[in-house]
Write a protein that holds these residues in place. Structure first.
Motif, mmCIF file in Angstrom:
data_model
loop_
_atom_site.group_PDB
_atom_site.id
_atom_site.type_symbol
_atom_site.label_atom_id
_atom_site.label_comp_id
_atom_site.label_asym_id
_atom_site.label_seq_id
_atom_site.Cartn_x
_atom_site.Cartn_y
_atom_site.Cartn_z
ATOM 1 N N ARG A 1 0.210 -6.317 -2.086
ATOM 2 C CA ARG A 1 -1.123 -6.793 -1.586
ATOM 3 C C ARG A 1 -2.007 -5.680 -1.384
ATOM 4 N NH1 ARG A 1 0.213 -11.981 -0.208
ATOM 5 N NH2 ARG A 1 2.532 -12.226 0.621
ATOM 6 N N VAL A 2 -3.255 -5.835 -2.448
ATOM 7 C CA VAL A 2 -4.155 -4.690 -2.543
ATOM 8 C C VAL A 2 -5.502 -5.406 -2.995
ATOM 9 C CG1 VAL A 2 -3.247 -5.143 -4.986
ATOM 10 C CG2 VAL A 2 -4.379 -2.772 -4.191
ATOM 11 N N ARG A 3 -6.417 -4.284 -2.856
ATOM 12 C CA ARG A 3 -7.806 -4.583 -3.104
ATOM 13 C C ARG A 3 -7.963 -3.897 -4.757
ATOM 14 N NH1 ARG A 3 -11.635 -5.746 0.860
ATOM 15 N NH2 ARG A 3 -11.053 -5.689 2.963
ATOM 16 N N HIS A 4 -8.437 -4.854 -5.323
ATOM 17 C CA HIS A 4 -8.914 -4.228 -6.836
ATOM 18 C C HIS A 4 -9.639 -2.903 -6.529
ATOM 19 C CE1 HIS A 4 -10.200 -3.554 -10.778
ATOM 20 N NE2 HIS A 4 -9.383 -4.783 -11.325
ATOM 21 N N ARG B 1 12.268 6.373 3.697
ATOM 22 C CA ARG B 1 13.879 5.625 4.412
ATOM 23 C C ARG B 1 13.690 4.188 4.157
ATOM 24 N NH1 ARG B 1 12.958 9.654 8.379
ATOM 25 N NH2 ARG B 1 11.724 8.347 9.617
ATOM 26 N N THR B 2 12.863 3.638 4.370
ATOM 27 C CA THR B 2 12.670 1.992 4.223
ATOM 28 C C THR B 2 12.750 1.562 2.642
ATOM 29 O OG1 THR B 2 11.157 1.678 5.905
ATOM 30 C CG2 THR B 2 11.159 -0.143 4.343
ATOM 31 N N LEU B 3 12.177 2.430 1.819
ATOM 32 C CA LEU B 3 12.400 2.118 0.464
ATOM 33 C C LEU B 3 13.860 2.738 0.026
ATOM 34 C CD1 LEU B 3 9.418 3.320 -1.306
ATOM 35 C CD2 LEU B 3 10.240 0.954 -1.394
ATOM 36 N N GLN B 4 14.503 3.562 0.602
ATOM 37 C CA GLN B 4 15.744 3.886 -0.100
ATOM 38 C C GLN B 4 16.744 2.785 0.580
ATOM 39 O OE1 GLN B 4 16.686 6.934 -1.996
ATOM 40 N NE2 GLN B 4 18.185 5.431 -2.233
ATOM 41 N N ARG B 5 16.565 2.268 1.817
ATOM 42 C CA ARG B 5 17.388 1.271 2.095
ATOM 43 C C ARG B 5 17.280 -0.032 1.502
ATOM 44 N NH1 ARG B 5 16.150 1.878 6.855
ATOM 45 N NH2 ARG B 5 14.495 0.219 7.154
ATOM 46 N N ASP C 1 10.815 -7.935 0.603
ATOM 47 C CA ASP C 1 11.750 -9.083 1.091
ATOM 48 C C ASP C 1 11.505 -9.420 2.316
ATOM 49 O OD1 ASP C 1 13.096 -7.424 2.790
ATOM 50 O OD2 ASP C 1 14.762 -7.173 1.242
ATOM 51 N N ALA C 2 12.026 -10.454 2.809
ATOM 52 C CA ALA C 2 11.686 -10.847 4.452
ATOM 53 C C ALA C 2 11.911 -9.879 5.342
ATOM 54 C CB ALA C 2 12.555 -12.081 4.865
ATOM 55 N N ASP C 3 12.679 -8.657 4.962
ATOM 56 C CA ASP C 3 13.034 -7.823 6.064
ATOM 57 C C ASP C 3 12.409 -6.177 5.512
ATOM 58 O OD1 ASP C 3 14.442 -9.451 7.445
ATOM 59 O OD2 ASP C 3 16.185 -9.061 6.044
ATOM 60 N N THR C 4 11.473 -6.213 4.423
ATOM 61 C CA THR C 4 11.163 -5.005 3.888
ATOM 62 C C THR C 4 9.620 -4.969 3.623
ATOM 63 O OG1 THR C 4 13.441 -4.592 2.954
ATOM 64 C CG2 THR C 4 11.619 -3.133 2.210
ATOM 65 N N ARG C 5 9.081 -4.354 4.500
ATOM 66 C CA ARG C 5 7.298 -4.194 4.171
ATOM 67 C C ARG C 5 6.940 -2.831 4.358
ATOM 68 N NH1 ARG C 5 3.204 -7.825 7.727
ATOM 69 N NH2 ARG C 5 3.851 -9.299 5.957
#
Length: 247
Positions: free
Chosen positions: A141-144, A228-232, A189-193
């Motif tokens: 979710r991003v602004r142009h 850490r979140t991305l690696q998981r 996914d539902a658990d990763t933001r």
């Protein structure tokens, strides 16, 4: 900013370099057999999206499909050399193309050039890319970056510790390399933001049926928690794909 010849750059590229003729031919053959798009970028700004038409290792030549009547074809040939960029399974492949000549024949026209003596395959071992599972509907979710009031939800094509690739539909105003997108929310996914700033590194034209472009983005100051979140997420996605392949 036009792409610079990689052979003219200094340092840090040896780990990505492929110089064995057999390996070079094998990788180019993947582009040819898969009819994979390549972008030819001339030093004068000309850019042609094309496919690898032929390989002739005996003569040390290759050729790209081209429309002899298209203005960009002539502009590119006038450069005499270009930088070719394409993707194989989310791996960026880049090489210099020299001695560009427009060849016209009964069956059509093509741009002929010398086989590259080296090419570069960009994918760090510690930045392994994974494609999120489609059922998780991953979006950014991003602004142009050029139209602040335009909010977008772009599909995430793949992700690594170093960056991600997003799909930009062709009905959305184009973005230019170098642009920075601040406070991007990645819902993987539902658990990763993850919240991150993204710098647009390159834009690649996909197959016409895709109706859009691939935005290659680099994370800017992601931070330890984000990493850490991305690696998981990457580890879990790899495990799930292995399990699915066993079903």
């Amino acid at each position: 900013m036009p792409l610079e010849s990689l052979s003219a750059q200094h340092g840090g590229l040896d780990e990505f370099r492929i110089s064995a003729p057999r390996e070079i031919l094998a990788m180019l053959k993947q582009f040819q057999d898969g009819n994979v798009l390549l972008n030819l970028n001339g030093s004068n700004g000309a850019m042609l999206s094309t496919t690898l038409w032929s390989l002739d290792p005996t003569r040390g030549q290759l050729s790209f499909s081209a429309d002899a009547h298209a203005p960009v074809t002539q502009q590119l040939v006038e450069c005499d050399e270009a930088v070719a960029v394409g993707y194989l399974d989310s791996i960026k492949v880049q090489f210099d193309v020299q001695g560009l000549v427009l060849v016209r024949g009964v069956g059509g026209s093509a741009i002929s050039a010398r086989l590259p003596r080296e090419l570069f395959r960009f994918q760090r071992r510690n930045s392994f890319r994974v494609r999120p599972l489609l059922r998780s509907s991953p979006v950014a979710r991003v602004r142009h970056p050029a139209i602040a009031e335009m909010q977008l939800a772009l599909r995430v094509i793949d992700v690594s510790i170093g960056g991600c690739a997003l799909f930009l539909p062709d009905d959305v105003p184009a973005m230019q390399p170098g642009m920075v997108m601040n406070q991007v929310q990645l819902d993987l996914d539902a658990d990763t933001r993850v919240m991150a700033n993204l710098r647009l590194q390159h834009v690649s034209v996909l197959n016409p049926e895709a109706r859009g472009a691939r935005l290659g983005c680099e994370f800017v100051q992601l931070g330890a928690e984000g990493e850490r979140t991305l690696q998981r997420f990457i580890d879990q996605t790899q495990k799930r794909r292995r399990l699915m392949s066993l079903d």
